[in-house]
Design an enzyme around this catalytic site. Structure first.
Site, PDB file in Angstrom:
ATOM      1  N   PRO A  60      33.493  35.839   2.844  1.00 33.59           N
ATOM      2  CA  PRO A  60      33.938  37.173   3.233  1.00 33.59           C
ATOM      3  C   PRO A  60      34.481  38.008   2.079  1.00 33.59           C
ATOM      4  O   PRO A  60      34.567  39.228   2.159  1.00 33.59           O
ATOM      5  CB  PRO A  60      35.057  36.899   4.257  1.00 33.59           C
ATOM      6  N   ASP A  86      44.127  41.184  -2.952  1.00 39.67           N
ATOM      7  CA  ASP A  86      44.728  39.842  -2.965  1.00 39.67           C
ATOM      8  C   ASP A  86      43.825  38.935  -2.128  1.00 39.67           C
ATOM      9  O   ASP A  86      44.162  38.545  -1.018  1.00 39.67           O
ATOM     10  CB  ASP A  86      46.135  39.941  -2.359  1.00 39.67           C
TER      11      ASP A  86
HETATM   12  N1  SAM Z   1      46.731  34.240  -3.775  1.00 43.31           N
HETATM   13  C1  SAM Z   1      45.479  33.861  -3.362  1.00 43.31           C
HETATM   14  C2  SAM Z   1      44.516  33.374  -4.371  1.00 43.31           C
HETATM   15  O1  SAM Z   1      44.211  34.045  -5.358  1.00 43.31           O
HETATM   16  O2  SAM Z   1      44.037  32.258  -4.185  1.00 43.31           O
HETATM   17  C3  SAM Z   1      44.897  34.774  -2.323  1.00 43.31           C
HETATM   18  C4  SAM Z   1      45.718  34.603  -1.090  1.00 43.31           C
HETATM   19  S1  SAM Z   1      45.312  35.429   0.365  1.00 43.31           S
HETATM   20  C5  SAM Z   1      45.645  34.117   1.495  1.00 43.31           C
HETATM   21  C6  SAM Z   1      43.548  35.650   0.414  1.00 43.31           C
HETATM   22  C7  SAM Z   1      43.108  36.289   1.721  1.00 43.31           C
HETATM   23  O3  SAM Z   1      41.990  37.137   1.538  1.00 43.31           O
HETATM   24  C8  SAM Z   1      42.695  35.277   2.796  1.00 43.31           C
HETATM   25  O4  SAM Z   1      43.676  35.246   3.790  1.00 43.31           O
HETATM   26  C9  SAM Z   1      41.356  35.815   3.316  1.00 43.31           C
HETATM   27  O5  SAM Z   1      41.214  35.707   4.716  1.00 43.31           O
HETATM   28  C10 SAM Z   1      41.420  37.259   2.836  1.00 43.31           C
HETATM   29  N2  SAM Z   1      40.110  37.924   2.749  1.00 43.31           N
HETATM   30  C11 SAM Z   1      38.954  37.422   2.262  1.00 43.31           C
HETATM   31  N3  SAM Z   1      37.969  38.319   2.393  1.00 43.31           N
HETATM   32  C12 SAM Z   1      38.503  39.436   2.987  1.00 43.31           C
HETATM   33  C13 SAM Z   1      37.979  40.698   3.381  1.00 43.31           C
HETATM   34  N4  SAM Z   1      36.680  41.007   3.206  1.00 43.31           N
HETATM   35  N5  SAM Z   1      38.832  41.589   3.951  1.00 43.31           N
HETATM   36  C14 SAM Z   1      40.145  41.290   4.132  1.00 43.31           C
HETATM   37  N6  SAM Z   1      40.696  40.102   3.787  1.00 43.31           N
HETATM   38  C15 SAM Z   1      39.883  39.181   3.209  1.00 43.31           C
END
Ligand code: SAM
Length: 275
Positions: free
Chosen positions: A165, A158
């Protein structure tokens, strides 16, 4: 009298953007990883954005969160008990998993600020993180999956789009590590962007997962606040089809017809991924 209106716009291309009329901007913070904003909008309630892109809104989050949890749930060839969520710091995915009966959830989010902001504005979604059996880890999901010895029935990515990142969350080596962390008959799913405006995401997901899993099946959903409203997810598994005996109650978007119908892809999407 001059009326001043405030709008948040997400730009899809040089020539197109979706604008939300907002009552107020509730927060704006720059973290080590990204910029987070929260707006109070007229039509969609509170809206969480990261780097100017919509992550979720209060009123249509149910579509995304049901589709990223309930569809893969029915493809596990036994009753799923455990799940790993990577990303998802807003708590929406873990909340739906908990509602459909998954008790053991590990949620790995890279940015602690996403969790803190969501606790402030979406407490009904983050309260799951306090539940017994739910383990929230603040770390890079790529590193976590490369090192973990734990195994899961479901692995759900997700994430934000394949940039910054999240880029490595769409790589072959990451998918190989995901397969190793699945129990036999388990299912992997990743959000894979808008096939219309972000073709890179679904192409990377489909080509990266093919050859690692015996079945790679993209599916789609209508999510009004995401680019073009037409969104994709890509599921990968070594088991063949939904376990009919698992079929349960519908959600607000998800039902048995959606489970089957969401896998029928328009021709331009098939051509995009080469099937
Ligand atoms: N529903 C959403 C969309 O498709 O737009 C995604 C929502 S969720 C908030 C996405 C999350 O992924 C973010 O909080 C971000 O910090 C996290 N994220 C990005 N790269 C990551 C990584 N390498 N490891 C863990 N979390 C990560």
């Amino acid at each position: 009298m001059r009326l001043i209106e405030n709008w948040f716009s997400e730009r899809y291309s040089e020539n197109l953007q979706l604008s939300f009329r907002v009552k107020d901007q509730l927060l704006s913070v720059r973290t080590d990883f990204q910029r987070i904003d929260v707006f109070d909008t007229y039509d969609y309630g509170k809206l969480l954005t990261i780097d100017g892109t919509v992550q979720m809104s209060e009123y249509d989050e149910f579509v995304y969160h049901e589709m990223i949890t309930m569809v893969p749930y029915y493809y596990v060839d036994h009753k799923p008990r455990s799940a790993l969520v990577i990303g998802g710091g807003d708590g929406g995915t873990a909340t739906r998993l908990s509602q459909i009966g998954i008790q053991e959830i590990t949620n790995v989010e890279i940015d602690t600020q996403v969790v803190e902001v969501s606790k402030q504005f979406f407490p009904h979604l983050t309260s799951v993180f306090d539940r017994k059996g739910v383990n929230l880890l603040i770390q890079d999901g790529i590193k976590y999956l490369a090192e973990t010895k734990q195994k899961f029935d479901l692995i759900i990515i997700d994430s934000t789009d394949p940039e910054g990142p999240a880029e490595g969350l769409f790589s072959k080596s990451f998918y190989e590590n995901a397969k190793k962390a699945l129990n036999p008959g388990g299912v992997f799913v990743t959000q894979s962007g808008s096939p219309y405006y972000q073709p890179k995401a679904i192409k990377m997901a489909y080509s990266g997962l093919s050859g690692i899993f015996s079945h790679v099946k993209p599916y789609t959903a209508f999510i009004p606040t995401y680019p073009s409203g037409f969104w994709s997810f890509t599921l990968a598994t070594d088991s063949v089809r939904p376990l009919e005996s698992n079929i349960c109650k519908p959600g607000k978007y998800f039902n048995r017809d959606v489970l089957n119908g969401s896998f029928y892809l328009p021709q331009f999407v098939k051509e995009l991924i080469g099937i």
